[in-house]
Structure formats: structure tokens, C-alpha cells
Design a protein around this motif. Structure first.
Motif, PDB file in Angstrom:
ATOM      1  N   VAL A  21       0.639   4.985   1.268  1.00 53.13           N
ATOM      2  CA  VAL A  21      -0.158   5.843   2.154  1.00 53.13           C
ATOM      3  C   VAL A  21       0.243   7.282   1.880  1.00 53.13           C
ATOM      4  CG1 VAL A  21      -0.569   6.489   4.560  1.00 53.13           C
ATOM      5  CG2 VAL A  21      -0.430   4.069   3.928  1.00 53.13           C
ATOM      6  N   PHE A  50     -12.847   0.137   7.459  1.00 50.46           N
ATOM      7  CA  PHE A  50     -11.610  -0.065   6.687  1.00 50.46           C
ATOM      8  C   PHE A  50     -11.058  -1.477   6.940  1.00 50.46           C
ATOM      9  CE2 PHE A  50      -6.902   0.880   6.155  1.00 50.46           C
ATOM     10  CZ  PHE A  50      -6.944   0.832   4.767  1.00 50.46           C
ATOM     11  N   LEU A  84      -1.925  -1.158   8.730  1.00 56.60           N
ATOM     12  CA  LEU A  84      -1.699  -2.023   7.557  1.00 56.60           C
ATOM     13  C   LEU A  84      -0.566  -3.015   7.822  1.00 56.60           C
ATOM     14  CD1 LEU A  84      -2.184   0.736   4.880  1.00 56.60           C
ATOM     15  CD2 LEU A  84      -3.368  -1.452   4.807  1.00 56.60           C
ATOM     16  N   TYR A 131     -13.035  -3.744   4.907  1.00 55.01           N
ATOM     17  CA  TYR A 131     -12.631  -3.611   3.498  1.00 55.01           C
ATOM     18  C   TYR A 131     -11.353  -4.412   3.236  1.00 55.01           C
ATOM     19  CZ  TYR A 131     -10.844  -1.373  -0.778  1.00 55.01           C
ATOM     20  OH  TYR A 131     -10.343  -1.137  -2.040  1.00 55.01           O
ATOM     21  N   ALA A 177       0.846  -1.200   0.000  1.00 56.35           N
ATOM     22  CA  ALA A 177       0.000   0.000   0.000  1.00 56.35           C
ATOM     23  C   ALA A 177       0.875   1.243   0.000  1.00 56.35           C
ATOM     24  CB  ALA A 177      -0.898   0.015   1.231  1.00 56.35           C
ATOM     25  N   SER A 234      -5.251   9.701   3.085  1.00 57.89           N
ATOM     26  CA  SER A 234      -5.800  10.104   4.385  1.00 57.89           C
ATOM     27  C   SER A 234      -5.593  11.595   4.549  1.00 57.89           C
ATOM     28  CB  SER A 234      -5.064   9.370   5.509  1.00 57.89           C
ATOM     29  OG  SER A 234      -5.305  10.015   6.750  1.00 57.89           O
ATOM     30  N   LEU A 245      -2.758  -0.968  -3.349  1.00 57.72           N
ATOM     31  CA  LEU A 245      -3.769  -0.054  -2.799  1.00 57.72           C
ATOM     32  C   LEU A 245      -3.136   1.313  -2.590  1.00 57.72           C
ATOM     33  CD1 LEU A 245      -6.663   0.141  -1.495  1.00 57.72           C
ATOM     34  CD2 LEU A 245      -5.552  -0.268   0.704  1.00 57.72           C
ATOM     35  N   VAL A 289      -8.440   4.554  -2.150  1.00 53.11           N
ATOM     36  CA  VAL A 289      -9.422   4.783  -1.087  1.00 53.11           C
ATOM     37  C   VAL A 289      -9.082   6.077  -0.370  1.00 53.11           C
ATOM     38  CG1 VAL A 289      -9.961   2.330  -0.788  1.00 53.11           C
ATOM     39  CG2 VAL A 289      -8.201   3.380   0.651  1.00 53.11           C
ATOM     40  N   LEU A 309      -3.860   4.630  -0.529  1.00 55.75           N
ATOM     41  CA  LEU A 309      -4.711   5.117   0.559  1.00 55.75           C
ATOM     42  C   LEU A 309      -4.438   6.603   0.761  1.00 55.75           C
ATOM     43  CD1 LEU A 309      -5.069   3.391   4.027  1.00 55.75           C
ATOM     44  CD2 LEU A 309      -4.934   5.845   3.740  1.00 55.75           C
ATOM     45  N   LEU A 353      -2.217   4.721  10.114  1.00 53.26           N
ATOM     46  CA  LEU A 353      -2.692   3.832   9.033  1.00 53.26           C
ATOM     47  C   LEU A 353      -1.565   2.925   8.543  1.00 53.26           C
ATOM     48  CD1 LEU A 353      -4.924   6.535   7.462  1.00 53.26           C
ATOM     49  CD2 LEU A 353      -5.756   4.329   8.310  1.00 53.26           C
TER      50      LEU A 353
END
Ligand code: B12
Length: 145
Positions: free
Chosen positions: A10, A129, A29, A132, A8, A63, A59, A92, A61, A25
Motif C-alpha cells: 500500500v 474495490f 485488506l 475487485y 499487497a 491511494s 498487488l 490499482v 495499491l 486500506l
């Protein structure tokens, strides 16, 4: 078939200097077995796009908590939607997206219609989340089998 952990990125929007949301986050993760590239606060859009071109990202992400997310996240999404589909992960979005309290269902729907795979806001954001991510792992496993 690869057994690498999911990856991911972030990130946040250009104006947002808040950091602990990103760290939180990242840790969430990592506890779930993800590898995380945390691009840090006030992320230039170009850096986000570059991070997708250079790595195999599962992914993205976004934020943001400073209240500018609703205004700025669409431009970030727009840039990401220009990344070739074969290296473009789902995007997301979550956090405190504007300065008038929580965003409503209509705004969430609008953001999904724009192309965000999911939007996480309000008190249930972290729980939804997690759910998800559980679905995400299940489908990755199914694809790998
Ligand atoms: C620390 C802090 C700062 C520090 C940040 C230092 C740093 N290096 O991070 C400093 C002093 C720099 C700062 C500056 C500002 N801040 Co500030 N800040 C805070 C504060 C007190 C704590 C934030 C924090 O670290 N929380 C800890 C993390 C772990 O929690 P979190 O950020 O809330 O994230 C959680 C959830 O939101 C959620 N979440 C977030 N993103 C995502 C994404 C996904 C996908 C999911 C599932 C969940 C999720 O999960 C996290 C864990 O629960 C909050 C108030 C508060 N008590 O929350 C205000 C707050 C975020 N700040 C605010 C504001 C307005 C500002 C400034 C504009 C103030 C100013 N006038 O200068 C500037 C903006 C600077 C900028 N350019 O962004 C507002 C934002 C208002 C809004 N969104 O409506 C807040 C809410 C304060 C308030 N009540 O008004 N701030």
C-alpha cells in the motif's frame, strides 16, 4: 503450491502526506486475509520499486487524496512498469485524484490505458474495490487448484 496469504503493498505518491487513507486500506485488506506492507505517506518512487523487487507482491495499491494523484501517479506507474514482469504485480489506483471534484470516466479510461489494472474513485470506490478483491481471490484460488 503455496498456501501463503496474498501480499499487497500500500503506497501513495511522493507529495501526499495523508496517512489515514493508507491505514484504512491496510485494515480493509488485512480483514480480508491479506498481508500488507504499508510504505506510508510521501513515498519515494524508488522505495516503491524496491519493495517489489524484495518481496513476492500480489498487488500494488496506490491511494492518494491530496489532489495531485492524476499528475503524479503516471510517473510512479512508469517506474513500476520497468520492474521485470515476473515480479510485477497489477497496480490499482484510487482516492481523490484531482482538485476539481471526482475524475470522470474519460480520465479513468486514460489511466487504465496507461497500465493501471483498475481505478477506484467516487462514492462507490470502496465497494467496487471489495468486488475487485473478491474476483482477485477467486482467480488466485483457481490458479492454485
Ligand atoms: C486529515 C487531513 C489532512 C491532514 C493529514 C494528516 C495525516 N497524517 O493523515 C493534513 C493536515 C496534514 C492535511 C494536509 C493537506 N491536505 Co488534507 N485533509 C485531511 C482531511 C480533513 C481528512 C483526511 C482523512 O484522514 N480521511 C480519512 C480517510 C480514511 O479517508 P480518505 O482519505 O477520504 O480515504 C477514503 C477514500 O478517499 C477512499 N480511498 C482513498 N484512496 C483509495 C484507494 C483505493 C484503491 C480505494 C478503493 C479507495 C480509496 O477510501 C477511504 C475510505 O473511504 C481531508 C478532508 C476530508 N474530510 O476527507 C482533507 C483533504 C484530503 N486535504 C486536502 C488538501 C488540499 C490538503 C493540503 C494540500 C492542504 C494545504 N493547502 O496544505 C495538504 C496536503 C499535504 C500533502 N502534502 O499531501 C483536500 C484534498 C482536495 C482534493 N483532493 O481535491 C481535502 C479533501 C480537504 C478538502 N476538502 O479540500 N490534510
Amino acid at each position: 503450491m503455496s498456501s501463503r496469504p496474498p501480499v499487497a503493498v500500500v503506497t501513495t505518491v511522493t507529495s501526499d502526506a495523508h496517512t489515514w487513507n493508507l491505514v484504512y486500506l491496510q485494515l480493509l485488506l488485512e480483514e480480508r486475509g491479506w498481508q500488507v506492507i504499508n510504505l506510508g505517506p510521501c513515498t519515494p518512487i524508488g522505495l516503491v520499486v524496491e519493495s517489489l523487487a524484495e518481496s513476492d507482491v500480489d498487488l500494488l495499491l496506490v491511494s492518494t487524496v491530496n489532489g495531485h494523484g492524476l499528475l503524479e501517479a503516471p510517473a510512479l506507474l512508469d517506474a513500476v512498469l520497468h520492474v521485470p514482469e515476473r515480479v510485477r504485480p497489477p497496480v490499482v489506483l484510487g482516492g481523490k485524484l484531482h482538485t476539481h471534484g471526482e475524475v470522470g470516466d474519460d480520465e479513468v479510461r486514460r489511466l487504465r490505458d496507461m497500465g493501471f489494472a483498475e481505478v477506484f474513485v467516487g462514492e462507490t470506490a470502496v465497494d467496487t474495490f471489495h468486488a475487485y478483491l473478491s474476483g482477485f481471490s477467486a482467480s488466485s484460488t483457481a490458479n492454485a487448484a
